[in-house]
Design an enzyme around this catalytic site. Structure first.
Site, PDB file in Angstrom:
ATOM      1  N   HIS A  34       0.878  -1.114   0.164  1.00 15.88           N
ATOM      2  CA  HIS A  34      -0.157  -0.191  -0.324  1.00 15.88           C
ATOM      3  C   HIS A  34       1.026   1.240   0.136  1.00 15.88           C
ATOM      4  CE1 HIS A  34      -2.374  -2.663   2.677  1.00 15.88           C
ATOM      5  NE2 HIS A  34      -3.560  -2.507   1.065  1.00 15.88           N
ATOM      6  N   GLN A  58     -17.893  -6.913  -0.893  1.00 14.23           N
ATOM      7  CA  GLN A  58     -17.087  -7.891  -1.424  1.00 14.23           C
ATOM      8  C   GLN A  58     -16.854  -8.911  -0.805  1.00 14.23           C
ATOM      9  OE1 GLN A  58     -13.866  -4.196  -1.610  1.00 14.23           O
ATOM     10  NE2 GLN A  58     -12.482  -6.009  -1.575  1.00 14.23           N
ATOM     11  N   GLU A 147      -1.009  -4.602  -9.064  1.00 14.24           N
ATOM     12  CA  GLU A 147      -1.017  -5.531  -9.423  1.00 14.24           C
ATOM     13  C   GLU A 147      -0.533  -6.164  -8.909  1.00 14.24           C
ATOM     14  OE1 GLU A 147       2.527  -5.344 -12.232  1.00 14.24           O
ATOM     15  OE2 GLU A 147       1.572  -3.980 -13.552  1.00 14.24           O
ATOM     16  N   LYS A 148      -1.013  -6.790  -7.534  1.00 12.40           N
ATOM     17  CA  LYS A 148      -1.177  -8.272  -6.068  1.00 12.40           C
ATOM     18  C   LYS A 148      -2.555  -8.697  -7.173  1.00 12.40           C
ATOM     19  CE  LYS A 148      -1.102 -10.449  -3.635  1.00 12.40           C
ATOM     20  NZ  LYS A 148      -2.522 -10.754  -3.187  1.00 12.40           N
ATOM     21  N   ASP A 149      -3.497  -8.112  -7.209  1.00 13.58           N
ATOM     22  CA  ASP A 149      -4.732  -7.771  -7.532  1.00 13.58           C
ATOM     23  C   ASP A 149      -5.490  -7.773  -8.632  1.00 13.58           C
ATOM     24  OD1 ASP A 149      -5.897  -8.690  -5.289  1.00 13.58           O
ATOM     25  OD2 ASP A 149      -5.197  -6.649  -4.553  1.00 13.58           O
ATOM     26  N   LEU A 183       3.268  -9.658  -0.664  1.00 10.49           N
ATOM     27  CA  LEU A 183       2.700  -8.903   0.505  1.00 10.49           C
ATOM     28  C   LEU A 183       1.010  -8.615   0.701  1.00 10.49           C
ATOM     29  CD1 LEU A 183       4.881  -5.680   1.572  1.00 10.49           C
ATOM     30  CD2 LEU A 183       5.309  -8.097   1.899  1.00 10.49           C
TER      31      LEU A 183
HETATM   32  O1  PAF Z   1      -8.088  -4.104  -3.150  1.00 11.72           O
HETATM   33  C1  PAF Z   1      -8.472  -3.757  -2.277  1.00 11.72           C
HETATM   34  O2  PAF Z   1      -8.419  -3.029  -0.992  1.00 11.72           O
HETATM   35  C2  PAF Z   1      -9.713  -3.397  -2.251  1.00 11.72           C
HETATM   36  O3  PAF Z   1     -10.899  -4.053  -3.060  1.00 11.72           O
HETATM   37  C3  PAF Z   1     -10.986  -1.607  -2.572  1.00 11.72           C
HETATM   38  C4  PAF Z   1      -9.681  -1.503  -4.264  1.00 11.72           C
HETATM   39  C5  PAF Z   1      -9.568  -0.777  -2.326  1.00 11.72           C
HETATM   40  C6  PAF Z   1     -11.701  -1.847  -2.422  1.00 11.72           C
HETATM   41  O4  PAF Z   1     -12.513  -2.038  -1.466  1.00 11.72           O
END
Ligand code: PAF
Length: 273
Positions: A34, A58, A147-149, A183
């Protein structure tokens, strides 16, 4: 750095900002991945806004919403050190004013039901809805995602194009531990043994990349060979935009998801065919 919680308070603080705003949406439990997003935003934008919001829509009914790590004080310190200007820590009611069940929402295209979406139905519906809401409330020029997600990043890019949201989406490379582990806020769930087993994911990706000259089959075989100790949900080679038909040459993406102990981990790597 200003920290606000209520929606009105946020809108007032945002109104005082000059243009070129960068947004880093997060669910807190901030780690060096982050911080890389915050640093990228700080380097490119006159004003940096971060949000800390564990988005309930989510998470599936059997997922870890209730126990998702919440470390707001430490998160704020990291934001401050990274030079963030404004942090919004809204409540669920601030974000979902009419509740979420009956409200208008964003439905991803077909990619939203593949890979992670096949295992976590509704996950990307929740992600895209909250990201669209943050885009509309914060009105950033640029937004930064890891890019991890990679599937999330790809779907957010599709949403911005499909709905003409007018926000530039920037992907920031995955940050890894020296031994290769990507991470993730969920790494705190790993026991010492799990932590060792978890290295199978990054090893598989690196082995796949090293076999790239041999083509798709060789890549998948090399990656599979590293995954014997973990419970694999999927290992897939896709195009760079996650197309299921992999191009014969050019950029591609190798993606893996696996359960290690009780923790589900995902990782991915770009490679050249
Ligand atoms: O990647 C995340 O932490 C979450 O999916 C996000 C993009 C903040 C949406 O809640």
């Amino acid at each position: 750095m200003k920290v606000v919680d209520g929606r009105l308070e946020f809108l007032n603080a945002r109104a005082g900002m000059a243009s070129f705003v960068g947004l880093v949406p997060t669910m807190g439990a901030l780690h060096a991945g982050h911080v890389a997003l915050l640093n990228a935003a700080r380097a490119e934008c006159a004003n940096v806004v971060a949000t800390i919001f564990v988005n309930p829509t989510q998470f599936g009914p059997t997922e870890d919403l209730a126990v998702y790590p919440r470390t707001v004080e430490a998160d704020l310190q990291k934001c401050e050190r990274a030079g963030v200007d404004l942090v919004w820590v809204p409540s669920v009611a601030d974000v979902y004013r009419r509740g979420s069940a009956e409200a208008t929402s964003v439905q991803p295209g077909p990619l939203g039901a593949e890979l992670e979406g096949a295992i976590r139905p509704g996950h990307f519906h929740g992600v895209l809805t909250v990201v669209a809401k943050f885009f509309n409330i914060v009105r950033p020029d640029v937004a930064f995602f890891g890019e991890k997600d990679y599937q999330q990043l790809t779907l957010i890019g599709q949403m911005v194009r499909d709905l003409d949201l007018g926000v530039e989406v920037v992907g920031v490379p995955t940050v890894r531990e020296p031994d290769g582990l990507a991470l993730s806020s969920r790494n705190v769930y790993l026991s010492d043994d799990d932590r060792k087993q978890a290295l199978a994911l990054s090893r598989a990706l690196f082995a796949g990349r090293d076999a790239a000259a041999g083509g798709a089959r060789a890549i998948l075989a090399a990656a599979h060979a590293e995954l014997s100790g973990v419970n694999v949900d999927y290992l897939e080679l896709r195009g760079a935009e996650l197309e299921s038909v992999v191009p014969e040459s050019g950029p591609a993406r190798l993606l893996v998801a696996a359960r290690v102990g009780t923790t589900r981990l995902i990782d991915n790597l770009g490679l050249d065919l």
